[in-house]
Enzyme design. Sequence first.
Site, PDB file in Angstrom:
ATOM      1  N   GLY A  98       0.828  -1.206   0.000  1.00 28.89           N
ATOM      2  CA  GLY A  98       0.000   0.000   0.000  1.00 28.89           C
ATOM      3  C   GLY A  98       0.863   1.258   0.000  1.00 28.89           C
ATOM      4  O   GLY A  98       0.572   2.225  -0.687  1.00 28.89           O
ATOM      5  N   ARG A 142       7.377   1.699   0.933  1.00 24.87           N
ATOM      6  CA  ARG A 142       7.663   0.268   1.070  1.00 24.87           C
ATOM      7  C   ARG A 142       8.086  -0.312  -0.278  1.00 24.87           C
ATOM      8  O   ARG A 142       8.902  -1.233  -0.330  1.00 24.87           O
ATOM      9  CB  ARG A 142       6.431  -0.474   1.573  1.00 24.87           C
ATOM     10  CG  ARG A 142       6.070  -0.159   2.984  1.00 24.87           C
ATOM     11  CD  ARG A 142       6.907  -0.959   3.932  1.00 24.87           C
ATOM     12  NE  ARG A 142       6.528  -0.684   5.295  1.00 24.87           N
ATOM     13  CZ  ARG A 142       7.239  -1.019   6.364  1.00 24.87           C
ATOM     14  NH1 ARG A 142       8.371  -1.651   6.214  1.00 24.87           N
ATOM     15  NH2 ARG A 142       6.826  -0.733   7.564  1.00 24.87           N
ATOM     16  N   ARG A 165       2.211  11.331  -8.620  1.00 32.19           N
ATOM     17  CA  ARG A 165       1.536  11.503  -7.325  1.00 32.19           C
ATOM     18  C   ARG A 165       2.313  10.892  -6.161  1.00 32.19           C
ATOM     19  O   ARG A 165       1.731  10.565  -5.126  1.00 32.19           O
ATOM     20  CB  ARG A 165       0.130  10.883  -7.344  1.00 32.19           C
ATOM     21  CG  ARG A 165      -0.837  11.654  -8.216  1.00 32.19           C
ATOM     22  CD  ARG A 165      -2.186  10.994  -8.261  1.00 32.19           C
ATOM     23  NE  ARG A 165      -3.046  11.737  -9.147  1.00 32.19           N
ATOM     24  CZ  ARG A 165      -4.157  12.372  -8.756  1.00 32.19           C
ATOM     25  NH1 ARG A 165      -4.528  12.337  -7.507  1.00 32.19           N
ATOM     26  NH2 ARG A 165      -4.880  13.029  -9.628  1.00 32.19           N
ATOM     27  N   ARG A 200      -0.516  -8.589  -3.467  1.00 25.92           N
ATOM     28  CA  ARG A 200      -0.531  -7.521  -2.464  1.00 25.92           C
ATOM     29  C   ARG A 200       0.295  -7.970  -1.268  1.00 25.92           C
ATOM     30  O   ARG A 200       0.166  -9.109  -0.795  1.00 25.92           O
ATOM     31  CB  ARG A 200      -1.975  -7.221  -2.045  1.00 25.92           C
ATOM     32  CG  ARG A 200      -2.092  -6.448  -0.763  1.00 25.92           C
ATOM     33  CD  ARG A 200      -3.434  -5.805  -0.570  1.00 25.92           C
ATOM     34  NE  ARG A 200      -3.699  -5.513   0.841  1.00 25.92           N
ATOM     35  CZ  ARG A 200      -3.083  -4.582   1.551  1.00 25.92           C
ATOM     36  NH1 ARG A 200      -2.133  -3.834   1.014  1.00 25.92           N
ATOM     37  NH2 ARG A 200      -3.392  -4.380   2.827  1.00 25.92           N
ATOM     38  N   ILE A 201       1.164  -7.096  -0.780  1.00 26.28           N
ATOM     39  CA  ILE A 201       1.921  -7.346   0.439  1.00 26.28           C
ATOM     40  C   ILE A 201       1.592  -6.188   1.375  1.00 26.28           C
ATOM     41  O   ILE A 201       1.968  -5.045   1.108  1.00 26.28           O
ATOM     42  CB  ILE A 201       3.433  -7.466   0.152  1.00 26.28           C
ATOM     43  CG1 ILE A 201       3.888  -6.445  -0.884  1.00 26.28           C
ATOM     44  CG2 ILE A 201       3.799  -8.873  -0.318  1.00 26.28           C
ATOM     45  CD1 ILE A 201       5.390  -6.465  -1.163  1.00 26.28           C
ATOM     46  N   GLY A 202       0.851  -6.484   2.428  1.00 27.04           N
ATOM     47  CA  GLY A 202       0.375  -5.395   3.272  1.00 27.04           C
ATOM     48  C   GLY A 202       0.199  -5.810   4.708  1.00 27.04           C
ATOM     49  O   GLY A 202       0.686  -6.854   5.136  1.00 27.04           O
ATOM     50  N   SER A 203      -0.489  -4.966   5.449  1.00 29.62           N
ATOM     51  CA  SER A 203      -0.738  -5.261   6.853  1.00 29.62           C
ATOM     52  C   SER A 203      -2.235  -5.430   7.070  1.00 29.62           C
ATOM     53  O   SER A 203      -3.050  -5.057   6.220  1.00 29.62           O
ATOM     54  CB  SER A 203      -0.193  -4.136   7.740  1.00 29.62           C
ATOM     55  OG  SER A 203      -0.845  -2.930   7.401  1.00 29.62           O
ATOM     56  N   GLU A 250     -17.225   2.521  12.071  1.00 29.79           N
ATOM     57  CA  GLU A 250     -18.334   2.869  12.972  1.00 29.79           C
ATOM     58  C   GLU A 250     -19.327   1.720  13.092  1.00 29.79           C
ATOM     59  O   GLU A 250     -20.375   1.869  13.698  1.00 29.79           O
ATOM     60  CB  GLU A 250     -19.055   4.126  12.452  1.00 29.79           C
ATOM     61  CG  GLU A 250     -18.209   5.379  12.441  1.00 29.79           C
ATOM     62  CD  GLU A 250     -17.884   5.878  13.858  1.00 29.79           C
ATOM     63  OE1 GLU A 250     -18.673   5.614  14.773  1.00 29.79           O
ATOM     64  OE2 GLU A 250     -16.826   6.511  14.022  1.00 29.79           O
ATOM     65  N   GLU A 294      -8.382  -5.749   6.291  1.00 30.75           N
ATOM     66  CA  GLU A 294      -7.530  -4.789   5.593  1.00 30.75           C
ATOM     67  C   GLU A 294      -8.428  -4.043   4.618  1.00 30.75           C
ATOM     68  O   GLU A 294      -9.641  -4.091   4.778  1.00 30.75           O
ATOM     69  CB  GLU A 294      -6.316  -5.478   4.933  1.00 30.75           C
ATOM     70  CG  GLU A 294      -6.655  -6.672   4.037  1.00 30.75           C
ATOM     71  CD  GLU A 294      -7.045  -6.302   2.644  1.00 30.75           C
ATOM     72  OE1 GLU A 294      -6.144  -6.006   1.844  1.00 30.75           O
ATOM     73  OE2 GLU A 294      -8.265  -6.345   2.311  1.00 30.75           O
ATOM     74  N   SER A 310      -0.542  -6.367  11.939  1.00 33.91           N
ATOM     75  CA  SER A 310       0.105  -5.203  12.549  1.00 33.91           C
ATOM     76  C   SER A 310      -0.647  -4.715  13.781  1.00 33.91           C
ATOM     77  O   SER A 310      -0.104  -3.968  14.589  1.00 33.91           O
ATOM     78  CB  SER A 310       0.195  -4.061  11.538  1.00 33.91           C
ATOM     79  OG  SER A 310      -1.102  -3.674  11.139  1.00 33.91           O
ATOM     80  N   ASP A 311      -1.896  -5.115  13.906  1.00 33.14           N
ATOM     81  CA  ASP A 311      -2.662  -4.722  15.093  1.00 33.14           C
ATOM     82  C   ASP A 311      -3.748  -5.761  15.347  1.00 33.14           C
ATOM     83  O   ASP A 311      -4.042  -6.584  14.477  1.00 33.14           O
ATOM     84  CB  ASP A 311      -3.282  -3.316  14.923  1.00 33.14           C
ATOM     85  CG  ASP A 311      -4.104  -3.189  13.658  1.00 33.14           C
ATOM     86  OD1 ASP A 311      -3.499  -2.958  12.590  1.00 33.14           O
ATOM     87  OD2 ASP A 311      -5.320  -3.339  13.728  1.00 33.14           O
ATOM     88  N   ARG A 354       7.402  -3.959  12.281  1.00 37.68           N
ATOM     89  CA  ARG A 354       6.664  -3.960  11.006  1.00 37.68           C
ATOM     90  C   ARG A 354       7.608  -4.211   9.849  1.00 37.68           C
ATOM     91  O   ARG A 354       7.272  -4.880   8.888  1.00 37.68           O
ATOM     92  CB  ARG A 354       5.961  -2.616  10.792  1.00 37.68           C
ATOM     93  CG  ARG A 354       4.725  -2.475  11.636  1.00 37.68           C
ATOM     94  CD  ARG A 354       4.139  -1.088  11.470  1.00 37.68           C
ATOM     95  NE  ARG A 354       3.159  -0.880  12.501  1.00 37.68           N
ATOM     96  CZ  ARG A 354       1.892  -0.562  12.281  1.00 37.68           C
ATOM     97  NH1 ARG A 354       1.456  -0.399  11.064  1.00 37.68           N
ATOM     98  NH2 ARG A 354       1.059  -0.401  13.266  1.00 37.68           N
TER      99      ARG A 354
HETATM  100  N1  HPA Z   1      -8.360  -2.135   9.774  1.00 37.46           N
HETATM  101  C1  HPA Z   1      -8.305  -1.942   8.454  1.00 37.46           C
HETATM  102  N2  HPA Z   1      -7.188  -2.027   7.768  1.00 37.46           N
HETATM  103  C2  HPA Z   1      -6.062  -2.342   8.422  1.00 37.46           C
HETATM  104  C3  HPA Z   1      -6.053  -2.560   9.792  1.00 37.46           C
HETATM  105  C4  HPA Z   1      -7.262  -2.453  10.503  1.00 37.46           C
HETATM  106  O1  HPA Z   1      -7.298  -2.636  11.741  1.00 37.46           O
HETATM  107  N3  HPA Z   1      -4.771  -2.830  10.167  1.00 37.46           N
HETATM  108  C5  HPA Z   1      -4.023  -2.785   9.038  1.00 37.46           C
HETATM  109  N4  HPA Z   1      -4.802  -2.493   7.989  1.00 37.46           N
END
Ligand code: HPA
Length: 235
Positions: A20, A24, A43, A87-90, A162, A179, A203-204, A217
């Site tokens: 993303g 990175r 951009r 895709r390589i992401g969190s 929300e 994600e 990551s969380d 990370r």
């Molecule tokens: N929510 C949405 N996208 C994310 C999150 C999350 O908690 N952590 C990393 N990407």
Amino acid sequence: MTIHIGAAPGDIAETVLLPGDPYRAKWAAERFLDNPRRVNEVRGMLGFTGTWKGHNVTFQGSGMGMPSLSIYVNELIRDYGARTLIRIGSCGAMQPHVALRDVIIAMTATTLGNPSRSIFREVNYAPAADWSLLRDAVAAAEARGTPTHVGGIYSSDTFYDERADLNEQMVRHGILGVEMEAAELYTLAARHGCRALAILTVSDHLQTGMALPSDAREQGFSDMVEIALQAAFPG
Ligand code: HPA
């Protein structure tokens, strides 16, 4: 050149890895590729092409969320001939048995709204990973000993959510993590006959509220890149 990518024709590899974060893409290209060269900076969405073990590879930032990824992936496939997109992401973990730093390899990506919604209307299309990439990524992760989970994820349109009730339903139905990009990647790849996969580092954690510090990370990101490259070029 396309509207959002400044690369010349032939500057993008058939295999594209999509973090993303554009920085990175730069970090991964400098660390993993031989002779990396910048092919896009429109951009600030940096893209780099080089070789990995003799194979041409592009790292291209996708931005955050499905509308942004959709722009880059459409142009990469239609105008530059990308065929394998990873895709390589969190992601945020949604299950108690999934821990920070674990890797999730997304078999499916459930979504509520995305840029392809107008096509499907009343149909709940099931965006799914390419089987051969999924199989080879799992094999690579297991060979590395990386704690890995394979299953469904949730591609949300909002980070600051929300709808706690929606997350509850995802957890209840075994979704591993959340994600914001994979469902549109899988849908576009299917539409254009390409291969796609999402490999994610946790990551969380939505249930504990814990999050990884930034140095951890980086290590997780490095593991994912290696898994993705081995899945793209097995053997
Ligand atoms: N929510 C949405 N996208 C994310 C999150 C999350 O908690 N952590 C990393 N990407």
